[in-house]
Scaffold this motif. Sequence first.
Motif, short mmCIF file in Angstrom:
data_model
loop_
_atom_site.label_atom_id
_atom_site.label_comp_id
_atom_site.label_asym_id
_atom_site.label_seq_id
_atom_site.Cartn_x
_atom_site.Cartn_y
_atom_site.Cartn_z
N PRO A 235 42.20 36.90 42.45
CA PRO A 235 41.98 37.94 43.45
C PRO A 235 42.28 37.42 44.85
CG PRO A 235 40.22 37.97 41.85
CD PRO A 235 41.03 36.72 41.57
N SER A 236 43.00 38.20 45.63
CA SER A 236 43.42 37.78 46.96
C SER A 236 42.27 37.91 47.95
CB SER A 236 44.60 38.64 47.42
OG SER A 236 45.01 38.26 48.71
N LEU A 237 42.01 36.85 48.69
CA LEU A 237 41.04 36.82 49.78
C LEU A 237 41.84 36.54 51.05
CD1 LEU A 237 38.30 34.55 48.17
CD2 LEU A 237 38.54 37.04 48.02
N THR B 267 41.89 45.61 33.19
CA THR B 267 40.74 44.75 33.46
C THR B 267 40.80 43.55 32.52
OG1 THR B 267 39.41 46.62 34.19
CG2 THR B 267 38.21 44.65 33.49
N TYR B 268 40.52 42.36 33.06
CA TYR B 268 40.59 41.12 32.28
C TYR B 268 39.36 40.26 32.52
CZ TYR B 268 45.45 42.45 31.81
OH TYR B 268 46.61 43.15 31.52
N GLY C 296 35.58 35.45 36.62
CA GLY C 296 34.78 36.49 35.99
C GLY C 296 35.62 37.65 35.51
N ILE C 297 35.03 38.84 35.51
CA ILE C 297 35.74 40.05 35.12
C ILE C 297 36.54 40.52 36.34
CG2 ILE C 297 35.53 42.43 34.30
CD1 ILE C 297 34.50 40.41 32.26
N VAL C 298 37.84 40.63 36.18
CA VAL C 298 38.70 41.09 37.27
C VAL C 298 39.18 42.49 36.89
CG1 VAL C 298 40.68 40.54 38.72
CG2 VAL C 298 39.40 38.69 37.64
#
Length: 140
Positions: A65-67, A84-85, A46-48
């Motif tokens: 994204p790091s979890l 933002t991407y 999605g939008i990061v």
Amino acid sequence: MSDTNSVNGIYPQTPAMFDATYQPDQLIAGVYPRVTDNVTLASGNGIVARGTAIGLVTATGKYIPSLSAATDGSQTPVAILADTYDTTSADVVGAGVYLTGEFNENAVTMGTGWTAATLKAAFRPNNIYLKSAVSAADPT
């Protein structure tokens, strides 16, 4: 000599141009040297947002994204997104990231399982320092 481009010293806006307003997000929190690079963000996230802590998926060489509970390599945060991407439908090649620097922990987007304290410790080996001395609140 008269200035033919102005009316009483006031310059009119050029047609088809617009005035952008700078909106500080308080992500940058110090003067420690920021090193940047370009990476490939994997599609499907999605939008990061700018300021998101990201990790490298070992099998693909792409970033997500790091979890903290991930097991694909991305559980180790290695960078912070510089912009933002939109990764909704395709990989983003050339996404800007910060590899080092001082950042406001209140402005960093942390993935599931991360707290400011645990992310701060995970980033430290990469010379990314999270600071809490500044507020991400709107100063108005």
